[in-house]
Design a protein around this motif. Structure first.
Motif, PDB file in Angstrom:
ATOM      1  N   VAL A  57      -5.329   3.875  21.549  1.00 53.30           N
ATOM      2  CA  VAL A  57      -5.471   3.061  20.805  1.00 53.30           C
ATOM      3  C   VAL A  57      -4.637   3.317  19.284  1.00 53.30           C
ATOM      4  O   VAL A  57      -4.742   4.039  18.504  1.00 53.30           O
ATOM      5  N   TRP A  58      -4.079   2.277  19.466  1.00 51.64           N
ATOM      6  CA  TRP A  58      -2.797   1.764  18.093  1.00 51.64           C
ATOM      7  C   TRP A  58      -3.758   1.602  17.253  1.00 51.64           C
ATOM      8  O   TRP A  58      -4.453   0.194  17.361  1.00 51.64           O
ATOM      9  N   GLN A  59      -3.669   2.329  16.168  1.00 48.69           N
ATOM     10  CA  GLN A  59      -4.987   1.633  14.941  1.00 48.69           C
ATOM     11  C   GLN A  59      -3.973   1.310  13.852  1.00 48.69           C
ATOM     12  O   GLN A  59      -3.251   2.388  13.500  1.00 48.69           O
ATOM     13  N   PRO A  60      -3.976   0.396  12.741  1.00 48.10           N
ATOM     14  CA  PRO A  60      -3.702   0.310  11.676  1.00 48.10           C
ATOM     15  C   PRO A  60      -3.847   1.379  10.415  1.00 48.10           C
ATOM     16  O   PRO A  60      -2.455   1.695   9.725  1.00 48.10           O
ATOM     17  N   ASP A  61      -5.093   1.769  10.343  1.00 47.64           N
ATOM     18  CA  ASP A  61      -5.076   2.727   9.463  1.00 47.64           C
ATOM     19  C   ASP A  61      -6.397   3.250   9.581  1.00 47.64           C
ATOM     20  O   ASP A  61      -7.146   3.116   9.263  1.00 47.64           O
ATOM     21  N   PRO A  62      -6.089   4.319  10.913  1.00 49.21           N
ATOM     22  CA  PRO A  62      -7.554   4.942  11.027  1.00 49.21           C
ATOM     23  C   PRO A  62      -8.164   5.609   9.877  1.00 49.21           C
ATOM     24  O   PRO A  62      -9.467   5.754  10.656  1.00 49.21           O
ATOM     25  N   TYR A  63      -8.019   6.036   9.550  1.00 45.70           N
ATOM     26  CA  TYR A  63      -8.878   7.416   8.310  1.00 45.70           C
ATOM     27  C   TYR A  63      -8.292   6.880   6.565  1.00 45.70           C
ATOM     28  O   TYR A  63      -7.801   8.544   5.993  1.00 45.70           O
ATOM     29  N   GLY A  73      -0.563   4.417   9.789  1.00 49.58           N
ATOM     30  CA  GLY A  73      -1.031   3.577  11.131  1.00 49.58           C
ATOM     31  C   GLY A  73      -0.386   4.520  12.321  1.00 49.58           C
ATOM     32  O   GLY A  73      -0.104   5.017  12.303  1.00 49.58           O
ATOM     33  N   THR A  74      -1.090   4.840  13.573  1.00 43.05           N
ATOM     34  CA  THR A  74      -1.371   5.904  14.711  1.00 43.05           C
ATOM     35  C   THR A  74      -1.911   5.597  15.520  1.00 43.05           C
ATOM     36  O   THR A  74      -2.821   4.854  15.825  1.00 43.05           O
ATOM     37  N   GLN A  75      -1.432   6.243  16.471  1.00 43.16           N
ATOM     38  CA  GLN A  75      -2.100   6.451  17.308  1.00 43.16           C
ATOM     39  C   GLN A  75      -3.132   6.928  17.189  1.00 43.16           C
ATOM     40  O   GLN A  75      -3.181   8.101  16.906  1.00 43.16           O
ATOM     41  N   VAL A  76      -4.641   6.615  18.081  1.00 43.14           N
ATOM     42  CA  VAL A  76      -5.762   7.366  17.822  1.00 43.14           C
ATOM     43  C   VAL A  76      -6.850   7.532  19.046  1.00 43.14           C
ATOM     44  O   VAL A  76      -6.379   6.314  20.256  1.00 43.14           O
ATOM     45  N   SER A  77      -7.168   8.684  19.303  1.00 43.23           N
ATOM     46  CA  SER A  77      -7.742   9.243  20.742  1.00 43.23           C
ATOM     47  C   SER A  77      -9.471   8.831  21.128  1.00 43.23           C
ATOM     48  O   SER A  77     -10.016   9.066  19.782  1.00 43.23           O
ATOM     49  N   ASN A  83     -10.944  11.329  17.765  1.00 37.04           N
ATOM     50  CA  ASN A  83     -10.607  12.659  17.224  1.00 37.04           C
ATOM     51  C   ASN A  83      -9.258  12.442  16.547  1.00 37.04           C
ATOM     52  O   ASN A  83      -8.082  11.245  17.230  1.00 37.04           O
ATOM     53  N   ASN A  84      -9.086  12.953  15.904  1.00 38.34           N
ATOM     54  CA  ASN A  84      -7.365  13.571  15.400  1.00 38.34           C
ATOM     55  C   ASN A  84      -6.944  14.476  14.795  1.00 38.34           C
ATOM     56  O   ASN A  84      -7.443  15.388  14.708  1.00 38.34           O
ATOM     57  N   PRO A  85      -5.529  14.760  15.538  1.00 35.40           N
ATOM     58  CA  PRO A  85      -5.257  16.240  15.070  1.00 35.40           C
ATOM     59  C   PRO A  85      -5.237  16.711  14.218  1.00 35.40           C
ATOM     60  O   PRO A  85      -5.487  18.223  14.312  1.00 35.40           O
TER      61      PRO A  85
END
Ligand code: FES
Ligand code: FE
Length: 330
Positions: free
Chosen positions: A201-207, A212-216, A232-234
């Motif tokens: 899922v693409w999220q605008p500011d997950p961390y 913004g980034t793709q998160v799993s 998870n984040n790499p």
């Protein structure tokens, strides 16, 4: 009100009824689980009890009474019931009287774990669902909730497993309207539940970095009313959630969210809870609007699309378990 017996798979499972900190020594809490009223209480030495909320003398609510030492004293005729055995040990109208065997309250299994109080109404065949991150010192852990909903608990779990609503219900938080696409992912079912792996899922500011980034996401529905998610984040940041839904009635539930995260130590506990409160509130309108309220286990009432594969696997698994409570069987 349901008149059929409760399915053993639900009756023999554990449900969250309170936060441990809400049940301090000497307190009583009135709770409802699978249509049954219960009183939870802690004696003055800390013994935890989950009892039917009914005095066996004249059937008034024991939750109207008081904790006195190691007993719960009924408000009506002052009879005292002992915490460990549930037996009546004092009848004020007859000093020295020995009460009969049936002067005993109905007791249920109760355990305290992960900062929560769990109760089972039947004979548990498994332990409380395990939440390993809660025991890992690398994670900070918080409980959010309770979230009371006029909604079916299985619908609440299905909503927890659903990512395609993120851009529309949690706009600019868990998803963005510009990128609602859900790529294919894999789902499997085994004896321990339903697993969905690597849903992107693409999220605008997950961390909280402003990027913004793709998160799993990985999901695991481990019990009909308990599901787990791992984000998870790499870079190694990881958020895990245990979503525990307490079925009050077929059309009412209370959700609890246990959160474990190994990043953002600067976030206060109240900020972590406020975030989950906001997300739950955004979900609530839809959850309380389902018609039918019960979860359909056949395809004749609702249509599905490829991104519903977790929901479809969850429904298939519930059908395999022979569930009748809270579902439309078709
Ligand atoms: Fe509880 Fe009589 S009804 S003591
Ligand atoms: Fe949601």
């Amino acid at each position: 009100m349901r008149d059929k017996p409760i399915d053993p798979v639900l009756l023999n499972d554990w449900y969250v009824l309170a936060k441990a900190t809400d049940l301090t020594t000497g307190t009583l809490l009135l709770c409802r689980l699978l249509g049954k009223d219960l009183v939870l209480w802690r004696s003055e030495t800390g013994h935890l009890s989950a009892w039917e909320d009914r005095c066996p003398h004249r059937s008034v609510r024991l939750s109207l009474g008081n904790v006195v030492g190691e007993t719960l004293v009924c408000s009506y005729h002052g009879m005292a019931y002992q915490a460990v055995t549930g037996r009546c040990v004092n009848v004020p109208a007859h000093p020295g009287y020995v009460p009969p065997k049936q002067a005993c309250v109905q007791q249920y299994r109760v355990q305290e774990r992960y900062g929560l109080i769990y109760v089972c109404l039947g004979e548990p065949d498994r332990d409380i669902p395990r939440f390993p991150e809660w025991e890992d010192p690398a994670y900070r852990c918080t409980v959010a909730g309770p979230y009371a909903m006029r909604a079916n608990g299985l619908r609440a779990i299905e909503n927890f497993l659903d990512v395609a609503h993120f851009p529309f219900i949690h706009t600019n938080i868990l998803g963005v309207l510009e990128n609602p696409v859900i790529e294919d992912y894999t789902v499997s079912i085994d004896d321990h539940g339903v697993y969905a792996k690597d849903i992107c899922v693409w999220q605008p500011d997950p961390y909280g970095t402003g990027e913004g980034t793709q998160v799993s996401y990985d999901y695991w529905a481990m019990r009909p009313l308990t599901a787990y998610l791992r984000k998870n984040n790499p870079g190694g940041e990881c958020l895990t959630l245990m979503y525990s839904v307490t079925p009050v009635e077929e059309d009412q539930c209370i959700a609890w969210m246990s959160i474990a995260m190994n990043y953002a130590p600067e976030l206060s506990e109240s900020e972590v809870i406020a975030f989950q409160d906001m997300i739950t509130l955004q979900d609530l309108k839809n959850l309380e609007s389902h018609s039918p309220q019960l979860l359909p286990l056949t395809s004749s009432i609702e249509f599905s699309v490829p991104s519903d594969r977790t929901s479809l696997a969850y429904r298939k698994w519930l059908k395999q378990l022979g569930l009748t409570y809270g579902v439309l069987e078709g």
